[in-house]
Design a protein around this motif. Structure first.
Motif, mmCIF file in Angstrom:
data_model
loop_
_atom_site.group_PDB
_atom_site.id
_atom_site.type_symbol
_atom_site.label_atom_id
_atom_site.label_comp_id
_atom_site.label_asym_id
_atom_site.label_seq_id
_atom_site.Cartn_x
_atom_site.Cartn_y
_atom_site.Cartn_z
ATOM 1 N N GLY A 23 0.798 -1.210 0.000
ATOM 2 C CA GLY A 23 0.000 0.000 0.000
ATOM 3 C C GLY A 23 0.834 1.265 0.000
ATOM 4 O O GLY A 23 0.332 2.347 -0.322
ATOM 5 N N HIS A 24 2.105 1.120 0.357
ATOM 6 C CA HIS A 24 3.032 2.255 0.325
ATOM 7 C C HIS A 24 3.935 2.214 -0.917
ATOM 8 O O HIS A 24 4.994 2.848 -0.929
ATOM 9 N N GLY A 25 3.519 1.461 -1.914
ATOM 10 C CA GLY A 25 4.238 1.492 -3.181
ATOM 11 C C GLY A 25 5.292 0.425 -3.372
ATOM 12 O O GLY A 25 6.050 0.477 -4.347
ATOM 13 N N PHE A 26 5.363 -0.553 -2.468
ATOM 14 C CA PHE A 26 6.346 -1.625 -2.597
ATOM 15 C C PHE A 26 5.822 -2.745 -3.488
ATOM 16 O O PHE A 26 4.635 -3.090 -3.444
ATOM 17 N N ASP A 27 6.717 -3.342 -4.272
ATOM 18 C CA ASP A 27 6.471 -4.661 -4.838
ATOM 19 C C ASP A 27 6.726 -5.686 -3.739
ATOM 20 O O ASP A 27 7.506 -5.431 -2.811
ATOM 21 N N ASP A 39 0.604 -18.605 -4.440
ATOM 22 C CA ASP A 39 -0.242 -18.121 -5.535
ATOM 23 C C ASP A 39 -1.493 -17.437 -4.991
ATOM 24 O O ASP A 39 -1.931 -16.403 -5.516
ATOM 25 N N VAL A 40 -2.069 -18.009 -3.934
ATOM 26 C CA VAL A 40 -3.263 -17.420 -3.326
ATOM 27 C C VAL A 40 -2.928 -16.058 -2.711
ATOM 28 O O VAL A 40 -3.667 -15.077 -2.875
ATOM 29 N N LEU A 41 -1.807 -15.992 -1.988
ATOM 30 C CA LEU A 41 -1.402 -14.733 -1.370
ATOM 31 C C LEU A 41 -1.126 -13.662 -2.427
ATOM 32 O O LEU A 41 -1.547 -12.512 -2.294
ATOM 33 N N ALA A 42 -0.417 -14.038 -3.485
ATOM 34 C CA ALA A 42 -0.091 -13.081 -4.545
ATOM 35 C C ALA A 42 -1.358 -12.582 -5.231
ATOM 36 O O ALA A 42 -1.479 -11.390 -5.545
ATOM 37 N N ILE A 50 -1.564 -4.433 -5.931
ATOM 38 C CA ILE A 50 -0.176 -4.571 -5.490
ATOM 39 C C ILE A 50 0.515 -5.622 -6.346
ATOM 40 O O ILE A 50 -0.006 -6.726 -6.532
ATOM 41 N N THR A 51 1.684 -5.295 -6.854
ATOM 42 C CA THR A 51 2.456 -6.256 -7.629
ATOM 43 C C THR A 51 3.137 -7.227 -6.682
ATOM 44 O O THR A 51 3.949 -6.826 -5.841
ATOM 45 N N ALA A 52 2.808 -8.507 -6.793
ATOM 46 C CA ALA A 52 3.354 -9.530 -5.896
ATOM 47 C C ALA A 52 3.584 -10.809 -6.669
ATOM 48 O O ALA A 52 2.864 -11.116 -7.625
ATOM 49 N N GLU A 53 4.596 -11.546 -6.220
ATOM 50 C CA GLU A 53 4.904 -12.830 -6.856
ATOM 51 C C GLU A 53 5.483 -13.765 -5.818
ATOM 52 O O GLU A 53 6.210 -13.339 -4.913
ATOM 53 N N GLY A 54 5.145 -15.053 -5.943
ATOM 54 C CA GLY A 54 5.650 -16.054 -5.024
ATOM 55 C C GLY A 54 6.889 -16.748 -5.560
ATOM 56 O O GLY A 54 7.023 -16.968 -6.763
ATOM 57 N N PHE A 55 7.787 -17.085 -4.632
ATOM 58 C CA PHE A 55 9.026 -17.776 -4.968
ATOM 59 C C PHE A 55 9.182 -18.930 -3.981
ATOM 60 O O PHE A 55 9.654 -18.728 -2.855
#
Length: 219
Positions: A23-27, A39-42, A50-55
Motif C-alpha cells: 500500500g506504500h508502493g512496494f512490490d 499463488d493465493v497470497l499473490a 499490489i504487484t506480488a509474486e511467489g518464490f
C-alpha cells in the motif's frame, strides 16, 4: 519501485505485511514452501493493485532459499526490505531435555535460515547504502518459557546476531531490527488470550522501517 521480500509468508502476518508495504508502493516477493499458498497470497495482493509474486523455497535448504531470493531480486530489481519470520512450530521441550538432535531443527530454520536470507540480500543493500532487515521472534527470545527451550534458544541466537548487525551496519545505511511477538497473531483469539491483529502488527514493521530508530520492538 522498492521491494520487500517476506520469508515465511503466510495468510496472517505475511499477507498483512504485503498489504501494508504494498500500500506504500512496494512490490512484494513472497517466499515459503507451498507454491499453491503463495499463488493465493499473490492473487489477494494483486486484487488490491499490489504487484506480488511467489518464490517457493524451503527455509532450511540454503540453496533453495538463496535461489528464491536471487530470483526475486532478478524479477524486481533489488530487495530493499527483508522480513524473516519462518514458522518453526511450538515443539515443547524442557531445558533439561534439550539435545543436539532436537535443537538442530530450530537452529536450522530460525538462525541458519536468517543468516542465509540475509547473505542473499545484504551485498546489494550495502552497495546501495540503504536497506532494512526485520526479524520476527517470540517473547521467549528475551524471557524464555521453560516448555519451549529449543525454540527460545534459536530465537535468542537470532536476536543476538540481529542486534549485532544493527550495531555494525547502521552507519552504512542498513537498519536491522527484531520484533518479539509475545501474543497470538490473529483477529479471532479465544477470550482471555493475548493477541494482536495481523494488520496492526504489520503496521509496526512499517514504522520500524520508516523511523529507523529502534533495534527491537516487543509486543
Amino acid at each position: 519501485m522498492p521491494t520487500i521480500a517476506i520469508v515465511g509468508a503466510g495468510p496472517g502476518l505475511g499477507a498483512s505485511l504485503g498489504k501494508v508495504f504494498g500500500g506504500h508502493g512496494f512490490d512484494v516477493a513472497l517466499i515459503s514452501r507451498s507454491k499453491d499458498r503463495l499463488d493465493v497470497l499473490a492473487a489477494g495482493l494483486a486484487d488490491r493493485g499490489i504487484t506480488a509474486e511467489g518464490f517457493p523455497a524451503d527455509v532450511t535448504d540454503t540453496a533453495s532459499l538463496t535461489a528464491a531470493l536471487e530470483a526475486a531480486a532478478a524479477r524486481f530489481g533489488r530487495i530493499d526490505v527483508l522480513e524473516f519470520s519462518p514458522y518453526a512450530g511450538l515443539v515443547q521441550v524442557n531445558p533439561a531435555e534439550v539435545t543436539l538432535d532436537n535443537l538442530q531443527p530450530a537452529i536450522q530454520e530460525i538462525l541458519y535460515g536468517a543468516v542465509t536470507a540475509t547473505r542473499a540480500v545484504l551485498p546489494a543493500m550495502l552497495e546501495a547504502g540503504s536497506g532494512t532487515l526485520l526479524y520476527t521472534t517470540g517473547g521467549g527470545a528475551i524471557a524464555p518459557y521453560p516448555f519451549l527451550a529449543t525454540l527460545n534458544a534459536a530465537q535468542a541466537a537470532l536476536r543476538n546476531w540481529a542486534h549485532n548487525l544493527h550495531n555494525t551496519l547502521a552507519d552504512q545505511g542498513i537498519h536491522a531490527a527484531t520484533v518479539a511477538v509475545n501474543a497470538m497473531i490473529t483477529d479471532n483469539a479465544p477470550e482471555g488470550f493475548p493477541a494482536i491483529a495481523p494488520d496492526d502488527l504489520a503496521q509496526t514493521y512499517w514504522d520500524l522501517h520508516t523511523r529507523r530508530d529502534q533495534a527491537e520492538l516487543v509486543l
